[in-house]
Scaffold this active site. Sequence first.
Site, PDB file in Angstrom:
ATOM      1  N   THR A 118      -0.125  -0.704   1.022  1.00 29.13           N
ATOM      2  CA  THR A 118       1.235  -0.483   0.537  1.00 29.13           C
ATOM      3  C   THR A 118       2.276  -0.550   1.648  1.00 29.13           C
ATOM      4  OG1 THR A 118       2.691   1.231  -0.379  1.00 29.13           O
ATOM      5  CG2 THR A 118       0.746   2.007   0.741  1.00 29.13           C
ATOM      6  N   TYR A 142       0.819   9.629   0.784  1.00 26.55           N
ATOM      7  CA  TYR A 142       0.305   8.411   0.141  1.00 26.55           C
ATOM      8  C   TYR A 142       0.163   7.291   1.170  1.00 26.55           C
ATOM      9  CZ  TYR A 142       0.530   4.074  -2.557  1.00 26.55           C
ATOM     10  OH  TYR A 142       0.297   2.818  -3.046  1.00 26.55           O
TER      11      TYR A 142
END
Length: 325
Positions: A118, A142
Amino acid sequence: MSDRVLVAGGAGYIGAHACKALARAGFVPVAFDNLATGWEAAVRFGPFVRGDLMDRASIDAALAEWRPVAILHFAARSLVGESMQQPGLYWRENVGGALNLIEAAVAAGVGEFVFSSTCATYGDQDGVLLDEDTAQRPINAYGASKLAIEQMLANFGASHGLRSVIFRYFNVAGADPEGEVGERHEPETHLIPLMLDAVAGKRGPLTVFGSDYGTRDGTCVRDYVHVTDLADAHVRGLRWLRGGKGSRVFCLGSGTGYTVREVIDHARVVTNRAVPVVEGGRRAGDAAALVCGSARARDELGWAPERGLEAMIRDAWAWANRPAY
Ligand code: UDP
């Protein structure tokens, strides 16, 4: 017989779209999912195995039964806000789950691995275009958990010869243009589905998270990429590995950033309806701007996004009005 690939997280939003693209490209996608955030009804393009990455035995059993030539790993907790509230969940499930899957792959002799990373691994970088060489400095759990898995793959590559393609996604949106699969999260936290729900009156107005960022209109800038384009990149990444090429990182984005307000403007045009909006404070963990500056995927994989923000909103709107699950 067609080559099988194990798709961890194949019942999830991006995983299900990838399964469709893989099936169309002649692979048999075996969806492996614990259904924590995925939907069995999204598994439409190959077999389904209910299993959990935290349970190594369930991975070993799936690999022994299906003997895949490669693994695509989509399964993850993926919400920035949640990761700030429950970092332990992200370290335990994302990092622990990936470690189980990678160790199982090595033990079973599966040498090719495609991993969903990501742009959240970059953190806040003052509006620079982010590419594969940009330093990674995550500002939320995350992003930190995904960066740890990238490093894990590098270590297992060096020590066990596991070859990997790592895709760093920017903001994924839209739905299958043919309406077979689409986005469904419970609870929903993503901008475009929340915005379309607000348009449809299915929930209250969209809250804009912060309008005091140093961006052109004060709201966060993101680079949106259509889920079908993203799925296509995975077929290309798999072919890259199947062709014997070495481990490689690719950023997947369009190179164009939109502010939250600009996304809202597009939704107004696409739906031809008002978008109810209220202003709110910043969401913890959000970077001001994340825009993909990479040409590598285009040059080396021949990949370029074909569908723009309007198509993403149009396809998401169609899905919202006739969900298949
Ligand atoms: N956002 C917002 N209101 C919402 C949800 C999201 O203003 O209800 C903003 C969020 O701050 C970010 C962008 O929309 O700038 C995209 O957020 P999303 O959660 O869709 O994806 P993320 O960037 O966290 O992966």
